[in-house]
Scaffold this motif. Structure first.
Motif, PDB file in Angstrom:
ATOM      1  N   PHE A 262      31.428 -76.676 -64.175  1.00 11.82           N
ATOM      2  CA  PHE A 262      30.806 -78.250 -64.557  1.00 11.82           C
ATOM      3  C   PHE A 262      29.146 -78.096 -64.397  1.00 11.82           C
ATOM      4  CE2 PHE A 262      29.315 -81.952 -62.450  1.00 11.82           C
ATOM      5  CZ  PHE A 262      29.316 -82.680 -63.438  1.00 11.82           C
TER       6      PHE A 262
ATOM      7  N   LYS B  87      19.302 -78.829 -75.096  1.00 11.18           N
ATOM      8  CA  LYS B  87      19.026 -80.122 -75.909  1.00 11.18           C
ATOM      9  C   LYS B  87      17.314 -79.992 -75.977  1.00 11.18           C
ATOM     10  CE  LYS B  87      21.865 -83.363 -76.614  1.00 11.18           C
ATOM     11  NZ  LYS B  87      23.043 -83.915 -75.806  1.00 11.18           N
TER      12      LYS B  87
ATOM     13  N   ALA C  50      20.486 -88.192 -70.193  1.00 13.19           N
ATOM     14  CA  ALA C  50      20.328 -87.136 -69.087  1.00 13.19           C
ATOM     15  C   ALA C  50      19.523 -85.950 -69.367  1.00 13.19           C
ATOM     16  CB  ALA C  50      21.960 -86.427 -68.569  1.00 13.19           C
TER      17      ALA C  50
ATOM     18  N   PRO D  89      24.413 -91.061 -73.673  1.00 11.14           N
ATOM     19  CA  PRO D  89      24.486 -90.791 -72.245  1.00 11.14           C
ATOM     20  C   PRO D  89      23.988 -89.150 -72.147  1.00 11.14           C
ATOM     21  CG  PRO D  89      26.616 -91.748 -72.562  1.00 11.14           C
ATOM     22  CD  PRO D  89      25.859 -91.845 -73.967  1.00 11.14           C
ATOM     23  N   ASP D  90      24.446 -88.395 -72.849  1.00  9.05           N
ATOM     24  CA  ASP D  90      24.033 -87.067 -72.628  1.00  9.05           C
ATOM     25  C   ASP D  90      22.429 -86.653 -73.005  1.00  9.05           C
ATOM     26  OD1 ASP D  90      25.134 -87.538 -75.347  1.00  9.05           O
ATOM     27  OD2 ASP D  90      24.788 -85.614 -75.670  1.00  9.05           O
TER      28      ASP D  90
ATOM     29  N   PHE E 205      32.520 -90.099 -69.559  1.00  9.02           N
ATOM     30  CA  PHE E 205      31.369 -90.706 -69.378  1.00  9.02           C
ATOM     31  C   PHE E 205      30.714 -89.961 -68.296  1.00  9.02           C
ATOM     32  CE2 PHE E 205      28.766 -93.708 -66.693  1.00  9.02           C
ATOM     33  CZ  PHE E 205      27.761 -93.867 -67.551  1.00  9.02           C
ATOM     34  N   TYR E 206      31.330 -89.383 -67.414  1.00  6.34           N
ATOM     35  CA  TYR E 206      30.615 -88.906 -66.255  1.00  6.34           C
ATOM     36  C   TYR E 206      30.081 -87.343 -66.545  1.00  6.34           C
ATOM     37  CZ  TYR E 206      30.554 -87.027 -61.271  1.00  6.34           C
ATOM     38  OH  TYR E 206      30.067 -86.524 -60.098  1.00  6.34           O
ATOM     39  N   LEU E 207      30.882 -86.705 -67.549  1.00  4.98           N
ATOM     40  CA  LEU E 207      30.359 -85.623 -67.750  1.00  4.98           C
ATOM     41  C   LEU E 207      29.209 -85.529 -68.915  1.00  4.98           C
ATOM     42  CD1 LEU E 207      33.840 -83.792 -68.850  1.00  4.98           C
ATOM     43  CD2 LEU E 207      32.388 -83.139 -66.764  1.00  4.98           C
ATOM     44  N   MET E 208      29.313 -86.672 -69.924  1.00  4.31           N
ATOM     45  CA  MET E 208      28.116 -87.098 -70.623  1.00  4.31           C
ATOM     46  C   MET E 208      26.910 -87.421 -69.788  1.00  4.31           C
ATOM     47  SD  MET E 208      29.890 -88.885 -73.774  1.00  4.31           S
ATOM     48  CE  MET E 208      28.282 -89.077 -74.803  1.00  4.31           C
ATOM     49  N   ALA E 209      27.193 -88.365 -68.513  1.00  3.34           N
ATOM     50  CA  ALA E 209      25.913 -88.671 -67.947  1.00  3.34           C
ATOM     51  C   ALA E 209      25.189 -87.258 -67.167  1.00  3.34           C
ATOM     52  CB  ALA E 209      26.322 -89.614 -66.827  1.00  3.34           C
ATOM     53  N   ARG E 210      25.968 -86.160 -67.121  1.00  2.00           N
ATOM     54  CA  ARG E 210      25.361 -85.031 -66.750  1.00  2.00           C
ATOM     55  C   ARG E 210      24.700 -84.267 -67.857  1.00  2.00           C
ATOM     56  NH1 ARG E 210      25.080 -87.901 -63.355  1.00  2.00           N
ATOM     57  NH2 ARG E 210      26.325 -87.901 -61.359  1.00  2.00           N
ATOM     58  N   GLY E 211      24.576 -84.795 -69.070  1.00  2.00           N
ATOM     59  CA  GLY E 211      24.218 -83.968 -70.175  1.00  2.00           C
ATOM     60  C   GLY E 211      24.937 -83.265 -71.070  1.00  2.00           C
ATOM     61  N   ILE E 212      26.181 -83.467 -70.776  1.00  2.00           N
ATOM     62  CA  ILE E 212      27.223 -82.827 -71.559  1.00  2.00           C
ATOM     63  C   ILE E 212      27.500 -83.596 -72.969  1.00  2.00           C
ATOM     64  CG2 ILE E 212      29.306 -81.667 -71.665  1.00  2.00           C
ATOM     65  CD1 ILE E 212      29.161 -81.238 -68.623  1.00  2.00           C
ATOM     66  N   PRO E 213      27.290 -82.981 -73.997  1.00  2.00           N
ATOM     67  CA  PRO E 213      27.550 -83.829 -75.319  1.00  2.00           C
ATOM     68  C   PRO E 213      29.073 -84.222 -75.418  1.00  2.00           C
ATOM     69  CG  PRO E 213      26.333 -81.705 -75.862  1.00  2.00           C
ATOM     70  CD  PRO E 213      26.649 -81.592 -74.440  1.00  2.00           C
ATOM     71  N   GLU E 214      29.293 -85.007 -76.200  1.00  2.00           N
ATOM     72  CA  GLU E 214      30.657 -85.789 -76.495  1.00  2.00           C
ATOM     73  C   GLU E 214      31.491 -84.837 -76.552  1.00  2.00           C
ATOM     74  OE1 GLU E 214      30.982 -88.918 -78.859  1.00  2.00           O
ATOM     75  OE2 GLU E 214      32.967 -89.795 -77.939  1.00  2.00           O
TER      76      GLU E 214
ATOM     77  N   PHE F 181      26.682 -91.430 -58.923  1.00  2.00           N
ATOM     78  CA  PHE F 181      27.665 -92.636 -59.155  1.00  2.00           C
ATOM     79  C   PHE F 181      27.754 -93.080 -57.810  1.00  2.00           C
ATOM     80  CE2 PHE F 181      29.624 -92.292 -63.391  1.00  2.00           C
ATOM     81  CZ  PHE F 181      28.699 -91.659 -64.041  1.00  2.00           C
TER      82      PHE F 181
ATOM     83  N   ALA G 294      23.655 -77.371 -70.986  1.00  2.00           N
ATOM     84  CA  ALA G 294      23.710 -78.248 -71.968  1.00  2.00           C
ATOM     85  C   ALA G 294      22.293 -79.107 -72.228  1.00  2.00           C
ATOM     86  CB  ALA G 294      24.719 -79.428 -71.898  1.00  2.00           C
ATOM     87  N   GLN G 295      21.751 -79.534 -71.031  1.00  2.00           N
ATOM     88  CA  GLN G 295      20.596 -79.940 -70.881  1.00  2.00           C
ATOM     89  C   GLN G 295      19.454 -79.414 -71.410  1.00  2.00           C
ATOM     90  OE1 GLN G 295      19.384 -82.479 -67.708  1.00  2.00           O
ATOM     91  NE2 GLN G 295      21.294 -83.392 -67.170  1.00  2.00           N
TER      92      GLN G 295
ATOM     93  N   GLN H  77      36.432 -92.586 -68.667  1.00  2.00           N
ATOM     94  CA  GLN H  77      35.762 -92.628 -67.465  1.00  2.00           C
ATOM     95  C   GLN H  77      35.113 -91.344 -67.354  1.00  2.00           C
ATOM     96  OE1 GLN H  77      35.046 -95.444 -65.549  1.00  2.00           O
ATOM     97  NE2 GLN H  77      36.256 -96.709 -66.998  1.00  2.00           N
ATOM     98  N   LEU H  78      36.225 -90.145 -67.257  1.00  2.00           N
ATOM     99  CA  LEU H  78      35.872 -88.815 -66.736  1.00  2.00           C
ATOM    100  C   LEU H  78      34.717 -88.393 -68.098  1.00  2.00           C
ATOM    101  CD1 LEU H  78      39.182 -87.282 -65.831  1.00  2.00           C
ATOM    102  CD2 LEU H  78      37.453 -88.396 -64.639  1.00  2.00           C
TER     103      LEU H  78
ATOM    104  N   LEU I 110      33.793 -89.140 -59.792  1.00  2.00           N
ATOM    105  CA  LEU I 110      35.119 -88.895 -60.471  1.00  2.00           C
ATOM    106  C   LEU I 110      35.579 -87.714 -60.158  1.00  2.00           C
ATOM    107  CD1 LEU I 110      33.379 -91.029 -62.949  1.00  2.00           C
ATOM    108  CD2 LEU I 110      35.982 -91.212 -62.795  1.00  2.00           C
TER     109      LEU I 110
ATOM    110  N   LEU J 280      36.014 -79.863 -72.737  1.00  2.00           N
ATOM    111  CA  LEU J 280      36.146 -79.241 -71.102  1.00  2.00           C
ATOM    112  C   LEU J 280      37.234 -80.136 -70.749  1.00  2.00           C
ATOM    113  CD1 LEU J 280      34.431 -77.500 -69.509  1.00  2.00           C
ATOM    114  CD2 LEU J 280      33.223 -79.705 -68.749  1.00  2.00           C
TER     115      LEU J 280
ATOM    116  N   LEU K 179      19.696 -80.451 -61.504  1.00  2.00           N
ATOM    117  CA  LEU K 179      19.118 -80.931 -62.855  1.00  2.00           C
ATOM    118  C   LEU K 179      17.704 -81.341 -62.866  1.00  2.00           C
ATOM    119  CD1 LEU K 179      22.490 -82.809 -63.635  1.00  2.00           C
ATOM    120  CD2 LEU K 179      21.681 -80.758 -64.865  1.00  2.00           C
TER     121      LEU K 179
END
Lengths: 443, 252
Positions: free
Chosen positions: B101, B112, B79, B75-76, A394-403, B87, B108-109, A391-392, B91, A409, B165
């Motif tokens: 963060f 990319k 974004a 997902p990234d 996904f939250y980071l990735m949803a902000r554009g941070i690659p896997e 959300f 990161a964005q 979940q965490l 989280l 992190l 963002l």
């Protein structure tokens, strides 16, 4: 009891008998010390190397893991000393007082012994043993209850190390760096013993590094005994980064007086098998002890931290926080036992171990224990093992941070918690960088 | 013109449970769409599927974002292309400072997209300015992400991330949940400040209250995994009066 007596028989055990028989005449120390050594070796002979049946070695079957006994390392030659010039890596550049031990021998010419602060003494253990001082025959003995075969072998075979004393009420501002370098030019065993005595009200910070250089397999058995006086304050950070094939057994003994503070951090990244055992005795009232550790493990590494904290006096506080990040097929072990003696009322003791597993093959074993004989105490322990939180991530990735970066992190956050409590800024930063560079290898 | 977002016949399930059952939606740049519906209608699933949360299986249909197949992206990547999900339950991440963060996410964005990374001072300046507008205590930025934040602080933090963002599509999942009226106004002001002709928004909510502050161009009713009714902002008022009961059986 006779059933417990199991004569030595493996190649490693027989090898250790040979090593001791050959070396005993040449080991430093007079007759008192020779007697302490003989008794310690006998302890080993009676029980052999610890197996999984010995509770304290349950997850690290030394008899199985130690295939042979390497000969004691020869004193370092010019080449070895040259190799060790940059002992301590990045930490060597931070202006600490560096004491260099190469292949188990304290090397004065590589060590910084100039302008010792008033009240600080530094000597080689071999030299001190040769003078047969009572402090040392005592120091080789049991100042802290520790019935352990690896420590007994250390007592029997230790050739050198350092002896440091800090006089009462002296604050040594400059951290003291014990830099152990194993050149790995030939298969060898390095058995070292060090003693640090801090007088009442004294203060000092120690950093201990163990690193391997060459390709040869080697075995380290190193012990460090702290005798911490009343009202003293000691910080000790141990960073272990041995070579791939190395077996490292480290024992820390700490005898802590009244109203004193002892902070200890362990940081393990290298070595095939690493065992860090800590025996800590809180012998006086109103003392604070914090033990923390972080292991970052990959491939087939095995790292075991086993500790006992003994509260023998009232009104003391101890905290133990041990974390491991385990990748590939590595294995992390934590065993911790807090004992509160009957007289140690108002003890406040908490122990926590957490492991983060990064692969299906990774394993962590945690066994915290409490043994309480007093009736007015606050004690607790906990253990968790888990994977990275999806979940965490996904939250980071949803902000554009690659896997991979998101994982790094989260791992960094998990690991850094241990290191961030180090008060000394440059040591703290050096270890935070070491975490980052360990994470770098995953990318 | 290519729509900003086009969802066609989307069917999605999780753990074998069918949630979205043929959903169609088109959002053009400059528009704000509200999606309302009863609990269990699939509102949150829609937001997660847009953001790419693992665990959902798309059994048919497609999502095009500026004409590109969104479902093929991680997902990234989504974004970085400009999709942002605020959300419902942000989280908590212990050990990761909020500002670290934010910097990691922004850069990161930018990387990319082949843009130059922002320097720390530039970024910090921008973050502070946005924080001030959203009434976020700058001290909070140094704390671990969302750890110990109140519900309102978390939602403000989501809005801050969105503003920083600068996404093209904002998906707000029940942004009003857990907010008192003052916090709601602050968050709504933050969202309204992002209204622009290039940006589209999907505001998902159970209650009409949020839509008093973020006024939508279009209101959809989502029930049993499909859009069952579409109308103007007055539809939200109607729903407030009548409830969702009349739609509960529509899709069945």
């Amino acid at each position: 009891m006779s059933a417990a007596i199991r004569p030595v028989r493996t190649q490693a055990e027989l090898g250790l008998v040979d090593v001791f028989t050959t070396a005993r005449q040449g080991l430093p120390g007079g007759s008192d010390i020779a007697a302490v050594r003989a008794a310690a070796f006998n302890h080993f002979v009676l029980g052999g190397l610890p197996t999984a049946r010995v509770e304290a070695w349950k997850y690290t079957d030394l008899r199985r893991l130690m295939r042979d006994a390497k000969p004691l390392a020869a004193p370092p030659d010019a080449v070895a000393k040259q190799t060790a010039r940059d002992a301590g890596g990045t930490l060597a550049g931070l202006g600490f007082r560096r004491l260099v031990i190469v292949d188990g021998t304290f090397v004065e010419e590589l060590s910084d012994l100039i302008g010792l602060e008033q009240g600080l003494t530094v000597r080689s253990m071999a030299e001190a043993l040769a003078q047969d001082e009572p402090l040392l025959s005592q120091g080789l003995g049991a100042m802290v209850p520790a019935d352990d075969t690896a420590l007994a072998l250390n007592t029997a075979l230790a050739g050198d190390g350092v002896v440091i004393t800090v006089s009462p009420d002296v604050a040594v501002g400059r951290p003291i760096h014990l830099a152990f370098v194993n050149t790995g030019e030939a298969p060898a065993a390095m058995v070292t013993r060090s003693l640090v005595v801090i007088g009442k009200g004294g203060r000092a910070t120690f950093i201990e590094t163990h690193e391997g250089r060459g390709q040869a397999d080697y075995q380290v058995n190193t012990a460090l005994q702290f005798v911490i006086g009343d009202e003293a304050q000691v910080d000790h950070v141990k960073a272990t980064r041995e070579s791939k094939g190395a077996i490292h057994i480290g024992t820390l003994l700490a005898h802590v007086g009244a109203r004193a503070t002892f902070n200890d951090w362990g940081f393990t990244t290298g070595g095939a098998v690493v065992r860090n055992q800590l025996f800590v005795l809180l012998s006086g009232q109103g003392t604070i002890v914090n033990l923390r550790g972080l292991s970052l493990l990959a491939e087939r590494q095995h790292a075991d931290t086993t500790l006992t904290v003994e509260h023998a006096a009232p009104n003391c506080q101890s905290r133990e926080v041990f974390k491991a990040v385990v990748d590939d097929d590595a294995r992390a072990v934590f065993q911790g036992k807090i004992t509160v003696r009957r007289l140690a009322q108002k003890t406040d003791a908490k122990m926590m171990t957490r492991a983060l597993l990064l692969s299906d093959g990774a394993e962590a074993d945690g066994k915290p224990e409490l043994e309480i004989f007093a009736d007015d105490v606050q004690c607790g322990h906990g253990a968790t093992t888990g994977n990275l939180d999806d979940q965490l991530k996904f939250y980071l990735m949803a902000r554009g941070i690659p896997e991979k970066q998101a994982e790094a992190l989260l791992i960094q956050a998990f690991a850094a918690e241990v290191v961030e409590t180090i008060e000394h800024e440059s040591i703290r930063n050096a270890l935070l960088e070491a975490i980052a560079s360990w994470l770098g290898r995953r990318e | 013109m290519t729509p900003l977002l086009e969802i066609r016949g989307l069917r999605a399930e999780i753990a074998g449970r069918k949630i979205l059952q043929g959903l169609d939606l088109r959002v053009d740049a400059g528009e704000i769409h509200a999606i309302m519906g009863p609990n269990g209608a699939g509102k949150s699933t829609l937001s997660y599927v847009l953001a790419g949360k693992p665990g959902y299986e798309i059994t048919s249909g497609q999502i095009l974002f500026k004409g590109e197949d969104l479902l093929a992206m991680a997902p990234d990547e989504r974004a970085a292309k400009g999709v942002f999900l605020a959300f419902q339950y942000p989280l908590e991440i212990p050990g990761v400072a909020t500002v670290t963060f934010l910097r990691t996410a922004v850069n990161a964005q930018r990387r990319k997209r082949g843009e130059e990374e922002l320097s720390s001072p530039d970024l910090l300046k921008r973050v502070r300015e946005l924080a001030r507008k959203l009434g976020i205590d700058p001290e909070m930025l140094r704390r671990p992400l969302n750890v110990g934040f109140s519900g309102g602080e978390k939602k403000r933090n989501e809005t801050l991330q969105m503003a920083l963002l600068e996404p093209l599509l904002c998906v707000l999942d029940e942004t009003d949940s857990g907010l008192d009226i003052d916090a709601l106004k602050i968050v709504a002001n933050g969202v309204n400040a992002l209204r622009s002709s290039e940006r589209g928004m999907i505001v998902i909510t159970h209650y009409q209250r949020l839509l008093d502050y973020i006024v939508p161009d279009v209101v959809h009713v989502l029930a049993a995994g499909r859009i069952v009714k579409t109308g103007s902002k007055e539809l939200a008022m109607e729903l407030e009066a009548t409830g969702y009961a009349q739609y509960q059986n529509v899709a069945a």
